[in-house]
Design a protein around this motif. Structure first.
Motif, mmCIF file in Angstrom:
data_model
loop_
_atom_site.group_PDB
_atom_site.id
_atom_site.type_symbol
_atom_site.label_atom_id
_atom_site.label_comp_id
_atom_site.label_asym_id
_atom_site.label_seq_id
_atom_site.Cartn_x
_atom_site.Cartn_y
_atom_site.Cartn_z
ATOM 1 N N LEU A 36 0.830 -1.199 0.000
ATOM 2 C CA LEU A 36 0.000 0.000 0.000
ATOM 3 C C LEU A 36 0.872 1.260 0.000
ATOM 4 N N THR A 37 1.945 1.241 0.772
ATOM 5 C CA THR A 37 2.865 2.383 0.795
ATOM 6 C C THR A 37 3.457 2.631 -0.592
ATOM 7 N N SER A 38 3.894 1.544 -1.233
ATOM 8 C CA SER A 38 4.476 1.644 -2.566
ATOM 9 C C SER A 38 3.433 2.090 -3.589
ATOM 10 N N ALA A 39 2.206 1.557 -3.463
ATOM 11 C CA ALA A 39 1.144 1.901 -4.410
ATOM 12 C C ALA A 39 0.805 3.389 -4.361
ATOM 13 N N VAL A 40 0.864 3.961 -3.174
ATOM 14 C CA VAL A 40 0.599 5.392 -3.026
ATOM 15 C C VAL A 40 1.762 6.207 -3.592
ATOM 16 N N SER A 41 2.994 5.781 -3.295
ATOM 17 C CA SER A 41 4.172 6.578 -3.686
ATOM 18 C C SER A 41 4.344 6.648 -5.203
ATOM 19 N N VAL A 42 3.955 5.595 -5.932
ATOM 20 C CA VAL A 42 4.118 5.606 -7.391
ATOM 21 C C VAL A 42 2.870 6.109 -8.108
ATOM 22 N N GLY A 43 1.834 6.469 -7.345
ATOM 23 C CA GLY A 43 0.625 7.003 -7.953
ATOM 24 C C GLY A 43 -0.372 5.972 -8.409
ATOM 25 N N PHE A 44 -0.123 4.692 -8.068
ATOM 26 C CA PHE A 44 -1.094 3.648 -8.414
ATOM 27 C C PHE A 44 -2.430 3.936 -7.734
ATOM 28 N N ILE A 45 -2.375 4.323 -6.469
ATOM 29 C CA ILE A 45 -3.562 4.833 -5.785
ATOM 30 C C ILE A 45 -3.626 6.338 -6.070
ATOM 31 N N PRO A 46 -4.678 6.823 -6.729
ATOM 32 C CA PRO A 46 -4.757 8.260 -7.039
ATOM 33 C C PRO A 46 -4.653 9.103 -5.768
ATOM 34 N N THR A 79 -8.681 -2.269 -10.115
ATOM 35 C CA THR A 79 -10.102 -2.605 -9.974
ATOM 36 C C THR A 79 -10.356 -3.570 -8.820
ATOM 37 N N ASP A 80 -9.294 -4.183 -8.286
ATOM 38 C CA ASP A 80 -9.432 -5.013 -7.076
ATOM 39 C C ASP A 80 -9.610 -4.144 -5.841
ATOM 40 N N ILE A 81 -9.116 -2.909 -5.912
ATOM 41 C CA ILE A 81 -9.018 -2.055 -4.733
ATOM 42 C C ILE A 81 -10.079 -0.956 -4.706
ATOM 43 N N ILE A 82 -10.388 -0.409 -5.877
ATOM 44 C CA ILE A 82 -11.320 0.710 -5.963
ATOM 45 C C ILE A 82 -12.691 0.202 -6.413
ATOM 46 N N PRO A 83 -13.760 0.436 -5.644
ATOM 47 C CA PRO A 83 -15.103 0.002 -6.051
ATOM 48 C C PRO A 83 -15.513 0.624 -7.379
ATOM 49 N N ALA A 84 -16.427 -0.050 -8.064
ATOM 50 C CA ALA A 84 -16.832 0.370 -9.409
ATOM 51 C C ALA A 84 -17.325 1.816 -9.446
ATOM 52 N N ALA A 85 -18.136 2.215 -8.456
ATOM 53 C CA ALA A 85 -18.686 3.572 -8.450
ATOM 54 C C ALA A 85 -17.578 4.617 -8.386
ATOM 55 N N SER A 86 -16.550 4.360 -7.590
ATOM 56 C CA SER A 86 -15.449 5.322 -7.459
ATOM 57 C C SER A 86 -14.530 5.288 -8.670
ATOM 58 N N GLN A 87 -14.466 4.143 -9.353
ATOM 59 C CA GLN A 87 -13.666 4.077 -10.574
ATOM 60 C C GLN A 87 -14.192 5.053 -11.609
ATOM 61 N N THR A 88 -15.509 5.089 -11.771
ATOM 62 C CA THR A 88 -16.139 5.993 -12.739
ATOM 63 C C THR A 88 -15.983 7.446 -12.312
ATOM 64 N N GLU A 89 -16.187 7.678 -11.034
ATOM 65 C CA GLU A 89 -16.130 9.040 -10.504
ATOM 66 C C GLU A 89 -14.751 9.655 -10.653
ATOM 67 N N HIS A 90 -13.701 8.851 -10.527
ATOM 68 C CA HIS A 90 -12.336 9.376 -10.542
ATOM 69 C C HIS A 90 -11.558 8.984 -11.801
ATOM 70 N N THR A 91 -12.237 8.493 -12.806
ATOM 71 C CA THR A 91 -11.626 8.141 -14.095
ATOM 72 C C THR A 91 -10.409 7.238 -13.908
ATOM 73 N N ILE A 92 -10.662 6.074 -13.330
ATOM 74 C CA ILE A 92 -9.600 5.102 -13.068
ATOM 75 C C ILE A 92 -9.316 4.288 -14.332
#
Length: 353
Positions: free
Chosen positions: A87-97, A291-304
């Motif tokens: 999770l730390t790495s995912a945030v640092s590289v921008g994988f998590i918006p 898509t494993d981490i972000i729910p479908a509704a938030s994917q659309t809302e944040h253009t994942i």
């Protein structure tokens, strides 16, 4: 590993649970017990006392399995540390918006699960129970959603671990998108053979002489004096034990593998697998999708971008796991050298004289 012990009476359950909870055992206790026995006064009493002492336990109504978590679980905990690094790495590289990084977090919270209806109950309702993950990557929405669950089985049957994956995927109401299973096995035959060797016996006797309490020294026929402070435990004593134990005297060789489970056409299936130990010559890191981490509704809302993936660092997990094995050996040594007068039977305590 043998099947979980089956308990059929309140008194048997109370005795076993009370003895287990009295000691700082580092492995989990897993027993099969009918649900109605949990409400018997003797069992309720000991579980209430365990809860007051912050001991973690959970009951699976679907399989009638009661799990009491050990006081220290260094081998199990390696997966939680890996999830934290991921999770730390995912945030640092921008994988998590950036705008979602405070909504994605690690959690060990329990979640209400459903089970199939009991035809004999006469009820049309799905009965729920609370299931606790070893750890999970959760998403903060209207409620905390356990999106990716991490489960470790150490000396646990693969069927039980696989059942955990199926339950999370099928009984969480579609909340859990991915289950990461870690199957870890210890070669008990090699360990038992090592424990019978002359060198191991010699090393253990020296450990008992130097660091054992009076009760253990008496068992080994080593003279003990009431005024020598043998029963006093302190940080220096534990540090000395940690330095002087031989890993192979307390732990058998470890093998480990990892599986990623997801629903495919409504059925739990393995998406990806990898050998962890022994380390393969050409290691490949498993990938977790955004898509494993972000729910479908938030994917659309944040253009994942649904094609984004981020790797689990298995080299780092191997480091964590080997550190956990060394800590597990230390825990076993402490339990043996500083044993209380009423020991619990254990497969790993050397039968040495």
């Amino acid at each position: 590993m043998e099947s979980p012990r089956t308990i059929n009476s309140p008194s048997e359950a109370q005795t076993l649970l009370a003895r287990y909870l009295h000691f700082e055992i580092s492995t989990d206790l897993l027993i099969r017990i009918p649900e109605q026995l949990l409400y018997a006064p003797p069992v309720k009493q000991v579980l209430k006392a365990a809860k007051a002492r912050k001991r973690l336990f959970s009951y699976d109504r679907e399989t009638n399995l009661l799990r009491i978590r050990g006081m220290s679980r260094p081998v199990h905990d390696a997966a939680g540390l890996l999830a934290s690094e991921f999770l730390t790495s995912a945030v640092s590289v921008g994988f998590i918006p950036p705008e979602l990084r405070k909504r994605v977090l690690l959690s060990t919270d329990g979640h209400i699960m459903t089970r199939t209806r009991d035809p004999g109950s006469g009820s049309k309702k799905l009965q729920g129970w609370t299931k606790y993950p070893d750890t999970s990557i959760a998403f903060r929405a209207d409620q905390l959603l356990p999106m990716v669950v991490f489960e470790t089985g150490f000396a646990e049957r693969y069927e039980d671990l696989r059942n955990d994956a199926s339950q999370w995927l099928l009984r969480s109401g579609g909340k859990v998108r991915l289950v990461v299973l870690f199957k870890i096995d210890e070669d008990q035959r090699v360990l038992q053979s090592s424990q019978k060797s002359h060198d191991t016996r010699r090393r253990l006797r020296k450990l008992v002489r130097d660091y054992g309490n009076d009760f253990v020294k008496t068992k080994y026929g080593i003279e003990s004096h009431d005024d020598n402070g043998a029963d006093i435990s302190d940080a220096e004593l534990y540090d000395n034990i940690r330095v002087h134990i031989e890993l192979s005297d307390w732990m058998g060789p470890i093998t480990a593998r990892l599986e990623l489970w997801e629903l495919q056409d409504g059925t739990p299936a393995i998406r990806e697998s990898a050998v962890v130990l022994p380390a393969p010559r050409t290691p490949v890191n498993p990938k977790i999708k955004i898509t494993d981490i972000i729910p479908a509704a938030s994917q659309t809302e944040h253009t994942i971008d649904p094609h984004q993936v981020h790797e689990l660092d298995l080299d780092f997990y191997r480091e964590l796991l080997l550190e956990g094995v060394r800590s597990q050996a230390f825990c076993r040594a402490i339990q043996h050298l500083r044993e209380d007068p009423e020991p619990i039977d254990s497969d790993y305590i050397p039968k040495l004289g």
